[in-house]
Design a protein around this motif. Structure first.
Motif, PDB file in Angstrom:
ATOM      1  N   GLN A  66       0.865  -1.167   0.000  1.00  0.00           N
ATOM      2  CA  GLN A  66       0.000   0.000   0.000  1.00  0.00           C
ATOM      3  C   GLN A  66       0.908   1.224   0.000  1.00  0.00           C
ATOM      4  OE1 GLN A  66      -0.962   0.232   4.734  1.00  0.00           O
ATOM      5  NE2 GLN A  66      -2.337  -0.975   3.507  1.00  0.00           N
ATOM      6  N   PRO A  95      -1.770   3.903   4.117  1.00  0.00           N
ATOM      7  CA  PRO A  95      -2.759   3.012   4.749  1.00  0.00           C
ATOM      8  C   PRO A  95      -4.198   3.510   4.632  1.00  0.00           C
ATOM      9  CG  PRO A  95      -0.848   3.269   6.173  1.00  0.00           C
ATOM     10  CD  PRO A  95      -0.658   4.229   5.023  1.00  0.00           C
ATOM     11  N   SER A  96      -4.398   4.812   4.563  1.00  0.00           N
ATOM     12  CA  SER A  96      -5.763   5.332   4.446  1.00  0.00           C
ATOM     13  C   SER A  96      -6.391   4.983   3.096  1.00  0.00           C
ATOM     14  CB  SER A  96      -5.787   6.850   4.662  1.00  0.00           C
ATOM     15  OG  SER A  96      -5.159   7.514   3.582  1.00  0.00           O
ATOM     16  N   MET A  97      -5.551   4.625   2.100  1.00  0.00           N
ATOM     17  CA  MET A  97      -6.056   4.268   0.783  1.00  0.00           C
ATOM     18  C   MET A  97      -6.210   2.759   0.611  1.00  0.00           C
ATOM     19  SD  MET A  97      -6.789   6.982  -0.811  1.00  0.00           S
ATOM     20  CE  MET A  97      -7.088   6.287  -2.417  1.00  0.00           C
ATOM     21  N   GLY A  98      -5.807   1.984   1.596  1.00  0.00           N
ATOM     22  CA  GLY A  98      -5.968   0.537   1.528  1.00  0.00           C
ATOM     23  C   GLY A  98      -4.849  -0.148   0.756  1.00  0.00           C
ATOM     24  N   SER A  99      -4.997  -1.455   0.585  1.00  0.00           N
ATOM     25  CA  SER A  99      -3.994  -2.276  -0.093  1.00  0.00           C
ATOM     26  C   SER A  99      -4.255  -2.323  -1.589  1.00  0.00           C
ATOM     27  CB  SER A  99      -4.028  -3.703   0.460  1.00  0.00           C
ATOM     28  OG  SER A  99      -3.691  -3.706   1.822  1.00  0.00           O
TER      29      SER A  99
END
Length: 167
Positions: free
Chosen positions: A152, A155-159
């Motif tokens: 990623q 982390p706020s945008m996800g994997s």
């Protein structure tokens, strides 16, 4: 006693698409992989079998590594060089990893992937990528053990998620 044959003369080689025995081994191994549930469960088409080697040879960004026990083909890895725009350097996608069923669990895939990494470094690649089915737990464990991981950027945008669109 081992549940599968032990390779007695394991050789890991860079495939030479002009070498007829390498070409035959690659098609045989890829067809076996395609027929396996992890490869989709369908054989390669006659078109793919007839044209695969010359099509791969025509693309300098493609390379393969083969594993043999003497002259018996055991495994293959096909890699395709791409380009990381953020790093402005090549990257290598591990496109196919296959070991004949009777020889799995002996470290053959790990040895082939190590040679693929040597080649990727020679090409100046910044990273290697691959995709694996989540249900192929043996392969997932291998890839994680040798350093592959999901990624990623924030982390706020996800994997990252692997997706496809058939044409």
């Amino acid at each position: 006693m081992s549940p599968h044959p032990e390779p007695i003369n394991l050789r890991i080689v860079r495939a030479d698409y002009a070498n007829e025995s390498h070409g035959k081994a690659l098609v045989l191994l890829l067809d076996a992989y395609a027929r396996d549930v992890a490869g989709g469960g369908e054989p390669l088409s006659d078109f793919a079998k007839a044209n695969l080697i010359k099509s791969m040879a025509a693309r300098p960004q493609v390379y393969s590594v083969l594993a043999f026990d003497g002259e018996t083909p055991l495994g293959l890895v096909n890699c395709i060089e791409g380009f990381s725009t953020f790093a402005c350097k090549p990257l290598v996608n591990v496109h196919d990893v296959a070991v004949m069923a009777a020889y799995r669990g002996q470290g053959i895939a790990e040895k082939m992937l190590a040679e693929c990494e040597v080649i990727a470094r020679e090409r100046g690649a910044v990273k290697m990528t691959l995709e694996v089915l989540s249900g192929n737990t043996r392969a997932v464990r291998l890839y994680q053990r040798i350093g592959y991981a999901g990624y990623q950027l924030d982390p706020s945008m996800g994997s990252a998620v692997f997706m496809q669109r058939l044409l």
